[in-house]
Design a protein around this motif. Structure first.
Motif, PDB file in Angstrom:
ATOM      1  N   THR A   1       0.809  -1.225   0.000  1.00 48.33           N
ATOM      2  CA  THR A   1       0.000   0.000   0.000  1.00 48.33           C
ATOM      3  C   THR A   1       0.841   1.273   0.000  1.00 48.33           C
ATOM      4  N   THR A   2       2.039   1.223   0.557  1.00 45.36           N
ATOM      5  CA  THR A   2       2.842   2.441   0.669  1.00 45.36           C
ATOM      6  C   THR A   2       4.165   2.377  -0.067  1.00 45.36           C
ATOM      7  N   GLY A   3       4.519   1.215  -0.595  1.00 51.03           N
ATOM      8  CA  GLY A   3       5.790   1.068  -1.281  1.00 51.03           C
ATOM      9  C   GLY A   3       5.798   1.696  -2.659  1.00 51.03           C
ATOM     10  N   THR A   4       6.985   1.790  -3.224  1.00 49.58           N
ATOM     11  CA  THR A   4       7.120   2.261  -4.598  1.00 49.58           C
ATOM     12  C   THR A   4       6.628   1.182  -5.560  1.00 49.58           C
ATOM     13  N   ASP A   5       6.558   1.520  -6.844  1.00 49.45           N
ATOM     14  CA  ASP A   5       6.124   0.530  -7.830  1.00 49.45           C
ATOM     15  C   ASP A   5       7.052  -0.686  -7.824  1.00 49.45           C
ATOM     16  N   VAL A   6       8.334  -0.455  -7.623  1.00 51.47           N
ATOM     17  CA  VAL A   6       9.290  -1.566  -7.552  1.00 51.47           C
ATOM     18  C   VAL A   6       9.043  -2.394  -6.304  1.00 51.47           C
ATOM     19  N   GLN A   7       8.867  -1.723  -5.176  1.00 47.40           N
ATOM     20  CA  GLN A   7       8.682  -2.430  -3.912  1.00 47.40           C
ATOM     21  C   GLN A   7       7.391  -3.240  -3.891  1.00 47.40           C
ATOM     22  N   LYS A   8       6.390  -2.781  -4.609  1.00 50.53           N
ATOM     23  CA  LYS A   8       5.116  -3.504  -4.622  1.00 50.53           C
ATOM     24  C   LYS A   8       5.224  -4.851  -5.341  1.00 50.53           C
ATOM     25  N   LYS A   9       6.342  -5.082  -6.005  1.00 47.59           N
ATOM     26  CA  LYS A   9       6.573  -6.374  -6.662  1.00 47.59           C
ATOM     27  C   LYS A   9       7.259  -7.370  -5.740  1.00 47.59           C
ATOM     28  N   TYR A  10       7.672  -6.914  -4.559  1.00 44.56           N
ATOM     29  CA  TYR A  10       8.317  -7.823  -3.608  1.00 44.56           C
ATOM     30  C   TYR A  10       7.307  -8.849  -3.121  1.00 44.56           C
ATOM     31  N   LYS A  11       7.767 -10.066  -2.944  1.00 43.08           N
ATOM     32  CA  LYS A  11       6.928 -11.143  -2.417  1.00 43.08           C
ATOM     33  C   LYS A  11       7.541 -11.648  -1.124  1.00 43.08           C
ATOM     34  N   PHE A  12       7.001 -11.203   0.008  1.00 50.34           N
ATOM     35  CA  PHE A  12       7.492 -11.669   1.299  1.00 50.34           C
ATOM     36  C   PHE A  12       6.783 -12.968   1.659  1.00 50.34           C
ATOM     37  N   VAL A  13       7.549 -14.027   1.817  1.00 46.86           N
ATOM     38  CA  VAL A  13       7.001 -15.343   2.136  1.00 46.86           C
ATOM     39  C   VAL A  13       7.949 -16.011   3.136  1.00 46.86           C
ATOM     40  N   PHE A  14       7.421 -16.834   4.028  1.00 48.39           N
ATOM     41  CA  PHE A  14       8.292 -17.595   4.913  1.00 48.39           C
ATOM     42  C   PHE A  14       8.877 -18.786   4.159  1.00 48.39           C
ATOM     43  N   ALA A  15      10.189 -18.917   4.249  1.00 52.99           N
ATOM     44  CA  ALA A  15      10.856 -20.056   3.633  1.00 52.99           C
ATOM     45  C   ALA A  15      10.548 -21.322   4.422  1.00 52.99           C
ATOM     46  N   PRO A  16      10.472 -22.459   3.746  1.00 61.75           N
ATOM     47  CA  PRO A  16      10.280 -23.714   4.484  1.00 61.75           C
ATOM     48  C   PRO A  16      11.527 -24.043   5.297  1.00 61.75           C
ATOM     49  N   PRO A  17      11.392 -24.854   6.328  1.00 69.37           N
ATOM     50  CA  PRO A  17      12.565 -25.252   7.113  1.00 69.37           C
ATOM     51  C   PRO A  17      13.593 -25.963   6.236  1.00 69.37           C
ATOM     52  N   LEU A  18      14.832 -25.961   6.673  1.00 65.89           N
ATOM     53  CA  LEU A  18      15.886 -26.660   5.940  1.00 65.89           C
ATOM     54  C   LEU A  18      15.571 -28.145   5.857  1.00 65.89           C
ATOM     55  N   THR A  19      15.995 -28.748   4.774  1.00 65.53           N
ATOM     56  CA  THR A  19      15.874 -30.207   4.670  1.00 65.53           C
ATOM     57  C   THR A  19      17.089 -30.896   5.274  1.00 65.53           C
ATOM     58  N   LYS A  20      18.202 -30.135   5.376  1.00 66.36           N
ATOM     59  CA  LYS A  20      19.419 -30.660   5.993  1.00 66.36           C
ATOM     60  C   LYS A  20      20.046 -29.537   6.806  1.00 66.36           C
ATOM     61  N   TYR A  21      20.202 -29.780   8.099  1.00 63.93           N
ATOM     62  CA  TYR A  21      20.766 -28.779   8.988  1.00 63.93           C
ATOM     63  C   TYR A  21      22.279 -28.971   9.115  1.00 63.93           C
ATOM     64  N   PRO A  22      22.987 -27.948   9.612  1.00 61.52           N
ATOM     65  CA  PRO A  22      24.440 -28.068   9.756  1.00 61.52           C
ATOM     66  C   PRO A  22      24.827 -29.293  10.589  1.00 61.52           C
ATOM     67  N   SER A  23      25.888 -29.973  10.200  1.00 63.70           N
ATOM     68  CA  SER A  23      26.294 -31.202  10.883  1.00 63.70           C
ATOM     69  C   SER A  23      26.668 -30.966  12.338  1.00 63.70           C
ATOM     70  N   VAL A  24      27.087 -29.736  12.663  1.00 63.75           N
ATOM     71  CA  VAL A  24      27.478 -29.429  14.037  1.00 63.75           C
ATOM     72  C   VAL A  24      26.274 -29.321  14.969  1.00 63.75           C
ATOM     73  N   LEU A  25      25.083 -29.133  14.429  1.00 66.85           N
ATOM     74  CA  LEU A  25      23.882 -28.938  15.236  1.00 66.85           C
ATOM     75  C   LEU A  25      23.514 -30.244  15.945  1.00 66.85           C
ATOM     76  N   ALA A  26      23.378 -30.182  17.269  1.00 65.55           N
ATOM     77  CA  ALA A  26      23.097 -31.375  18.063  1.00 65.55           C
ATOM     78  C   ALA A  26      21.758 -32.004  17.689  1.00 65.55           C
ATOM     79  N   ASP A  27      20.755 -31.174  17.417  1.00 65.97           N
ATOM     80  CA  ASP A  27      19.424 -31.662  17.053  1.00 65.97           C
ATOM     81  C   ASP A  27      18.674 -30.498  16.421  1.00 65.97           C
ATOM     82  N   LYS A  28      17.941 -30.768  15.351  1.00 63.39           N
ATOM     83  CA  LYS A  28      17.256 -29.680  14.654  1.00 63.39           C
ATOM     84  C   LYS A  28      16.173 -29.013  15.510  1.00 63.39           C
ATOM     85  N   LYS A  29      15.766 -29.688  16.601  1.00 64.02           N
ATOM     86  CA  LYS A  29      14.761 -29.067  17.469  1.00 64.02           C
ATOM     87  C   LYS A  29      15.299 -27.765  18.064  1.00 64.02           C
ATOM     88  N   TYR A  30      16.617 -27.661  18.215  1.00 66.08           N
ATOM     89  CA  TYR A  30      17.193 -26.443  18.771  1.00 66.08           C
ATOM     90  C   TYR A  30      17.146 -25.280  17.778  1.00 66.08           C
TER      91      TYR A  30
END
Length: 551
Positions: free
Chosen positions: A321-350
């Motif tokens: 509603t308030t952005g520029t014409d360029v900004q109004k083309k932005y698509k803010f969406v939540f990314a899905p969780p990783l399918t593979k977490y860093p090997s150093v991570l003890a558990d993905k629940k953290y």
């Protein structure tokens, strides 16, 4: 137990339903004598003499608009409260970026207003224990108006664990979406990654590189400093993916461990160091405040930030509603969780955010020095009025919405106008996440149904994951005063050695030594009381849904 999960800052907020509460039936209270802390029944506030009361509050990042012509003490929304309570409110509302400083000065001065709103309960509770504020439970017990939104369980969660007193009427946060995650520019994912979401940390890094290579002036990864929290929003993404928010802790094997001492934290810092060296991470990350962050977020192709589920639709709608014409083309969406977490991570629940409490850290307080405590309570009840809620979220038929087939349909340009959306910061009782029917109807019109549905689907994933984790914050725990006094010092120390390592000003070996020194100085002080509380209250914590107690 990340700091971002424990606090409730607008625009960064998390909400949850905890336990269903039974609303006690009682006569409307808060009608005692002017100097009496205990209310007595009787009387209509409208029939009382109109008096002037002072109030200090946080606008939660929603500044009055237009700022130069909107009188914080005289506007259609606050006037509803004044009319119901039959008072004239003289309010002081500092700019959002100055609020914490102004609040600290106010609290230390001892010269308090008649009514206070703040989202910093710890220092306020400390002042209350020293006599600065009154216990509001006697008023609450006689107020079905407030009980409609604030259940007995919510009051218990807001109770000061040290004194057992009820210093504040908390803000409800039980209506909005749950969870948190990577709030990203999907249009950049489409443009530079063929619409395929990154599935690993390495994928995200590669996408940052693609953006920077194609657009040398872009700042694909930026940061937002808030108070003692240096690494927030854009600067928190990789720390969160490694399950090591700089200001949080975890329970692992039954022991509370500060994240900063974890191998995951070191790995995240090493990654951030490499991103900074490559020019992918904002060179000004340590000094980018909210204003600078917002400018970069909207104008420099920042790819992502870490945020809560309830923030994406209002953010996207505001941009549309308030952005520029360029900004109004932005698509803010939540990314899905990783399918593979860093090997150093003890558990993905953290690395998976849990549910928030059904209340936020926001709250209304009545100072002991208030010239008329009963009338101050009348104001609190007025902030819980249906009339105010209706005006904030729906407005008026024919002006901000129409009726079609028995349903309310927003007039988008009216209901969503900045001249009125700032009023949400007055939702001190029912909360920012109330009015979901009105908000979602408006957001769908502003965003467009296809993108709205895509965003809602991404939010549902976060909600489902959060429900598997359970509560993220520990109910009923209050840090000892000696810890509260040291928190700023602790986090500033973390900020210093972490930022210096990221910028290459110290080696990673020096970083490790700094972490060890920090641990020796602060770990026992801060985390031993928390460990004792958890060990002593495991059963009750389990019943409240805090499953982390058994991690």
């Amino acid at each position: 137990m990340n700091k971002s999960q424990l606090s409730r800052k607008w625009p960064a907020a998390i909400s949850a339903v905890l336990l269903a509460g039974t609303i006690a039936s009682a006569c409307s209270g808060g009608k005692g004598t002017a100097g009496d802390d205990t209310p007595a029944p009787g009387g209509d506030p409208k029939a009382k003499e109109r008096i002037e009361l002072s109030m200090f509050y946080n606008n939660s990042g929603l500044e009055h608009f237009p700022l130069d012509t909107t009188d914080p003490s005289n506007n259609p929304f606050l006037n509803i409260v004044e009319q119901i309570a039959n008072v004239d409110l003289k309010v002081e509302v500092p700019p959002y970026k100055d609020y914490q400083t102004k609040f600290n000065l106010l609290l230390s001065s001892g010269k308090l207003p008649d009514l206070l709103h703040t989202n910093y309960p710890d220092p306020t509770y400390k002042a209350a224990r020293d006599g600065a504020f009154i216990d509001l439970k006697p008023y609450y017990d006689k107020s079905p108006i407030v009980q409609k939104y604030i259940t007995p369980q919510m009051m218990e969660l807001a109770k000061d664990p040290i004194s057992g007193k009820y210093w504040r009427i908390p803000m409800a946060y039980d209506k909005g979406p749950q969870g948190a995650g990577i709030f990203a520019r999907y249009d950049l994912v489409e443009k530079y990654n063929g619409g395929k979401w990154p599935e690993t940390v390495e994928d995200w890094v590669e996408l940052l590189r693609k953006i920077k290579k194609a657009e040398p002036d872009a700042i694909p990864m930026s940061n937002r400093v808030i108070g003692d929290t240096m690494f927030a929003y854009g600067g928190a993404v990789f720390f969160q993916l490694y399950g090591a928010n700089p200001y949080g802790s975890r329970i692992q094997g039954g022991k509370v461990i500060p994240n900063v001492v974890l191998p995951e934290y070191k790995a995240a810092v090493e990654l951030m160091r490499s991103l900074y060296a490559e020019g992918l991470f904002d060179k000004e990350f340590a000094t980018t405040d909210t204003t600078k962050w917002s400018t970069k977020w909207l104008n420099n192709n920042v790819l992502f930030q870490w945020n809560t589920a309830d923030q994406i639709l209002p953010g996207l709608a505001a941009n549309m509603t308030t952005g520029t014409d360029v900004q109004k083309k932005y698509k803010f969406v939540f990314a899905p969780p990783l399918t593979k977490y860093p090997s150093v991570l003890a558990d993905k629940k953290y690395a998976t955010p849990g549910l928030g409490l059904p209340i936020s850290t926001h709250g209304l307080y009545i100072p002991a020095s208030s010239k008329n405590k009963d009338r101050a309570w009348d104001v609190i009840e007025a902030f819980a009025s249906e009339q105010l809620k209706e005006e904030i979220f729906w407005g008026k038929e024919g002006e901000t919405y129409t009726m079609k087939d028995g349903k309310r349909v927003p007039i988008a340009e009216k209901l969503g106008a900045k001249e009125r959306t700032w009023s949400k910061h007055l939702a001190f009782i029912f909360g920012f996440t109330d009015g979901q029917d009105a908000q979602n109807a408006l957001y769908e019109l502003q965003i467009g149904t296809p993108l709205f549905n895509q965003v809602r689907s991404s939010m549902n994933v976060l909600q489902n994951d959060a429900q598997k984790i359970g509560l993220a914050a520990i109910p009923g725990y209050a840090e000892p005063d000696e810890v509260v006094k040291k928190n700023s010092e602790m986090w500033q120390a973390v900020n210093k050695f972490t930022s210096e390592a990221i910028m290459g000003r110290i080696t990673m070996d020096q970083f490790v030594k700094e972490v060890q020194d920090w641990e020796k100085k602060y770990r026992t002080l801060k985390y031993e009381p928390l460990q004792k509380y958890i060990d002593a209250n495991k059963e009750s914590l389990r019943k409240l849904g805090y499953t982390m107690v058994d991690w």
